[in-house]
Design an enzyme around this catalytic site. Structure first.
Site, short mmCIF file in Angstrom:
data_model
loop_
_atom_site.label_atom_id
_atom_site.label_comp_id
_atom_site.label_asym_id
_atom_site.label_seq_id
_atom_site.Cartn_x
_atom_site.Cartn_y
_atom_site.Cartn_z
N ASP A 40 51.52 6.60 39.12
CA ASP A 40 51.67 6.88 38.02
C ASP A 40 49.84 7.80 37.71
O ASP A 40 49.41 7.76 36.61
CB ASP A 40 50.30 5.10 37.68
CG ASP A 40 51.51 4.12 37.70
OD1 ASP A 40 52.48 3.90 37.03
OD2 ASP A 40 51.04 3.52 38.16
N HIS A 242 46.54 37.01 45.39
CA HIS A 242 46.20 35.99 44.79
C HIS A 242 46.04 34.76 45.75
O HIS A 242 46.26 33.95 45.38
CB HIS A 242 47.09 35.99 43.95
CG HIS A 242 47.39 36.49 42.99
ND1 HIS A 242 49.33 36.22 42.54
CD2 HIS A 242 46.88 37.55 42.14
CE1 HIS A 242 48.46 37.80 41.51
NE2 HIS A 242 47.12 38.09 41.27
N ASP A 259 37.38 36.84 42.19
CA ASP A 259 38.01 36.18 41.02
C ASP A 259 37.99 35.16 40.21
O ASP A 259 39.47 34.04 40.87
CB ASP A 259 39.79 37.24 41.69
CG ASP A 259 39.94 36.94 40.07
OD1 ASP A 259 40.15 37.37 39.19
OD2 ASP A 259 41.38 38.34 39.79
N ASP A 270 38.47 35.64 32.73
CA ASP A 270 38.92 36.49 34.04
C ASP A 270 38.03 37.59 34.54
O ASP A 270 38.73 38.87 34.57
CB ASP A 270 40.58 37.11 33.55
CG ASP A 270 41.55 37.58 34.64
OD1 ASP A 270 41.24 37.06 36.31
OD2 ASP A 270 42.15 37.87 35.04
N HIS A 349 48.24 47.28 41.98
CA HIS A 349 48.58 45.94 41.30
C HIS A 349 48.51 47.21 39.87
O HIS A 349 48.25 48.57 39.79
CB HIS A 349 47.88 45.29 40.85
CG HIS A 349 46.57 45.52 41.06
ND1 HIS A 349 45.48 45.87 40.36
CD2 HIS A 349 45.81 45.43 42.75
CE1 HIS A 349 44.43 45.98 40.54
NE2 HIS A 349 44.56 45.53 41.99
N HIS A 353 45.42 44.13 31.99
CA HIS A 353 46.45 43.12 31.35
C HIS A 353 45.70 42.82 30.06
O HIS A 353 44.40 42.48 29.81
CB HIS A 353 47.04 42.12 32.07
CG HIS A 353 46.16 41.02 33.35
ND1 HIS A 353 45.15 39.55 32.27
CD2 HIS A 353 44.82 40.61 34.12
CE1 HIS A 353 44.48 39.47 33.01
NE2 HIS A 353 44.27 40.46 33.96
N HIS A 360 47.22 35.61 31.70
CA HIS A 360 48.19 37.11 31.07
C HIS A 360 48.82 36.68 30.08
O HIS A 360 50.03 35.98 30.16
CB HIS A 360 49.03 37.03 32.85
CG HIS A 360 48.18 37.67 33.72
ND1 HIS A 360 48.75 38.06 35.32
CD2 HIS A 360 46.97 38.08 34.31
CE1 HIS A 360 48.23 38.21 35.84
NE2 HIS A 360 47.12 38.66 35.54
N GLU A 383 40.53 46.19 36.12
CA GLU A 383 40.45 45.48 37.33
C GLU A 383 40.30 46.79 38.66
O GLU A 383 42.15 45.97 38.91
CB GLU A 383 41.08 44.04 37.14
CG GLU A 383 42.29 44.48 36.37
CD GLU A 383 43.27 42.68 36.97
OE1 GLU A 383 43.06 42.20 37.90
OE2 GLU A 383 43.35 41.91 36.44
N TYR A 387 42.20 48.15 48.79
CA TYR A 387 42.51 47.11 49.56
C TYR A 387 43.15 47.46 50.94
O TYR A 387 44.09 48.00 50.49
CB TYR A 387 44.01 45.79 49.56
CG TYR A 387 43.87 45.56 47.95
CD1 TYR A 387 42.51 44.43 47.47
CD2 TYR A 387 44.17 46.53 46.75
CE1 TYR A 387 42.42 43.87 46.09
CE2 TYR A 387 43.69 45.82 45.38
CZ TYR A 387 42.94 45.07 45.11
OH TYR A 387 42.75 44.61 44.07
N ARG A 405 38.24 45.31 44.56
CA ARG A 405 38.05 44.38 43.13
C ARG A 405 36.81 44.32 42.16
O ARG A 405 36.33 43.48 42.16
CB ARG A 405 39.35 43.40 42.73
CG ARG A 405 39.99 43.42 41.55
CD ARG A 405 41.66 42.93 41.05
NE ARG A 405 40.84 41.40 41.56
CZ ARG A 405 41.78 40.44 42.56
NH1 ARG A 405 42.57 41.68 43.39
NH2 ARG A 405 42.02 39.10 42.53
N GLU A 407 36.71 43.09 38.62
CA GLU A 407 37.60 43.32 36.97
C GLU A 407 35.75 43.07 35.94
O GLU A 407 35.57 42.04 35.80
CB GLU A 407 38.53 42.36 36.97
CG GLU A 407 38.67 41.64 35.84
CD GLU A 407 40.24 40.32 36.27
OE1 GLU A 407 39.98 40.00 37.31
OE2 GLU A 407 41.08 40.64 35.77
#
Ligand SMILES: [Mn+2]
Length: 439
Positions: A40, A242, A259, A270, A349, A353, A360, A383, A387, A405, A407
């Protein structure tokens, strides 16, 4: 009052959309369904962004129709009349009365008469707009068409199906003052969450302790949800873009990449910061951090109306590649390394964005084969990151396992970039101070 301001915004958006629609169009929108976790228990509810944008309606089990010039009005809402027994369990829900009084529908109906009214309205329409990828909506439209065909002599070919997103994404891309205020609140809460997490970081703690601190601050600040799952990557986990496991124990000499962003009134923040767990960057961490920061600052500085969105990435790639050559992580001429995408080994990357109701956010990045031009009212992230994989054989071992990073959230104004998250420290010294002394 926030509720009535939101309703005024939604009314204005519907007016603009209706003004752009052909006279024979119909727009169908659906509230997000609830998703069962098990038994439930449901996952926390999050309204569909398009539905929220046009209705400000926070609950499930609702449909909206925009039908320019229809006899019942332009804006029809369908929802569930409240049932006393159900409301004992889940609390009061919005009914057809509130759909008119609070949500300003021209006409409101119970959800179970939707198929009938929809089929009737279809008869005088041609272009049907909805989220084509949602199979349940597609089914609803097909059923509506079949019903309409039975009731009148007409031909399937009278209807054309269109995705609703081209109409709405362009509107959502340019934020109103109201939207910017909500985004600033999400950002302010997130800045505080980052600040407190950085202060509370301790060697020997686990990544999830920082996550707990962030969630605590966000909820205290009125962000009842994160805009996306928190990324707390310490040591080599900072190289996982991520990363969400957040269960590693923090070690001496680790960098920690956080992040995280809260959601307020449906709008996302973000923000990423990377800091040394000990409060002191090592020499290599310092060099790489300074390089990422330089790239980020240069990209922010270039933002103004009429630059291309692509320019942000171009600037970042050139600065990062130049710095990687200077530090000895890449070998060759900068132009060659950019042309052969050699930097992808360390930076894989985009630098930016759109940001809005979705982290995003919607909106095209290309128009007619060309990069989008920035305009006042757009909100975007900047950002860049670097790495260096723990097992990267092409670099000196001292660089391995470092991930960085930085951002921030940026509003494009007539004058250039307004950094909504400017209150969160990011220079080497300021970051060290904050982690060591909470200043
Ligand atoms: Mn981002």
């Amino acid at each position: 009052m926030i509720g009535s301001e939101l309703q005024a915004q939604c009314a204005e958006r519907r007016q603009r959309l209706l003004a752009d629609l052909p006279a024979d169009a119909l727009v169908l929108l659906s509230a997000a369904p609830t998703v069962i976790r098990n038994g439930d228990v449901h996952y926390p509810y999050r309204q569909d962004s398009y539905f929220w944008y046009l209705t400000g309606y926070p609950e499930t089990d609702a449909m909206a129709l925009l039908v320019p010039g229809s006899p019942q009005g332009d804006y029809l809402l369908f929802n569930q009349p409240g049932h006393h027994a159900a409301e004992r369990w889940s609390g009061k829900t919005i009914g057809p009365t509130e759909a008119k009084t609070i949500f300003q529908a021209d006409a409101a109906f119970a959800l179970d008469v939707f198929p009938e009214i929809f089929a009737e309205l279809l008869l005088g329409r041609q272009a049907i707009y909805f989220a084509l990828e949602q199979s349940s909506l597609y089914q609803l439209v097909m059923t509506g068409i079949e019903t309409a065909l039975q009731s009148r002599v007409c031909d399937r070919s009278q209807w054309t199906l269109h995705h609703v997103s081209p109409l709405l994404d362009e509107m959502r891309l340019i934020k109103s003052d109201y939207e910017i205020q909500q985004m600033q609140r999400a950002v302010d809460a997130s800045v505080l969450a980052h600040r407190q997490a950085m202060q509370s970081a301790q060697i020997g703690h686990y990544e999830y302790h920082l996550e707990a601190s962030i969630l605590n601050t966000l909820v205290q600040q009125g962000c009842r949800s994160v805009a996306y799952p928190c990324i707390v990557g310490s040591g080599p986990n900072a190289c996982v873009l991520h990363y969400q496991k957040n269960y590693r124990q923090i070690q001496q000499d680790d960098l920690i990449l956080v992040d995280a962003g809260g959601e307020y009134a449906g709008y996302a923040a973000d923000i990423t910061r990377t800091f040394p767990a000990s409060g002191r960057f090592t020499a290599q961490q310092r060099d790489l951090y300074q390089l990422v920061l330089q790239a980020q600052q240069a990209a922010i500085d270039c933002i103004e109306p009429n630059i291309y969105w692509d320019d942000i990435q171009t600037i970042v790639v050139r600065i990062l590649t130049t710095g990687l050559v200077d530090l000895g992580l890449l070998t060759g001429t900068v132009d060659d390394l950019i042309a052969t995408h050699a930097y992808l080994e360390f930076y894989m990357h985009q630098a930016s964005h759109w940001l809005g109701l979705d982290v995003h956010d919607v909106g095209a990045y290309q128009c007619a084969g060309q990069s989008r031009v920035l305009q006042p009212g757009m909100v975007l992230t900047v950002e860049p990151g670097l790495y260096i994989e723990p097992n990267c054989q092409s670099v000196d071992p001292m660089w391995r396992g470092l991930g960085i990073r930085i951002e921030d959230d940026i509003l494009v104004t007539n004058h250039g970039a307004q950094v909504l998250s400017a209150a969160l420290p990011k220079t080497l010294d300021a970051v060290e101070q904050l982690v060591r002394h909470g200043l």
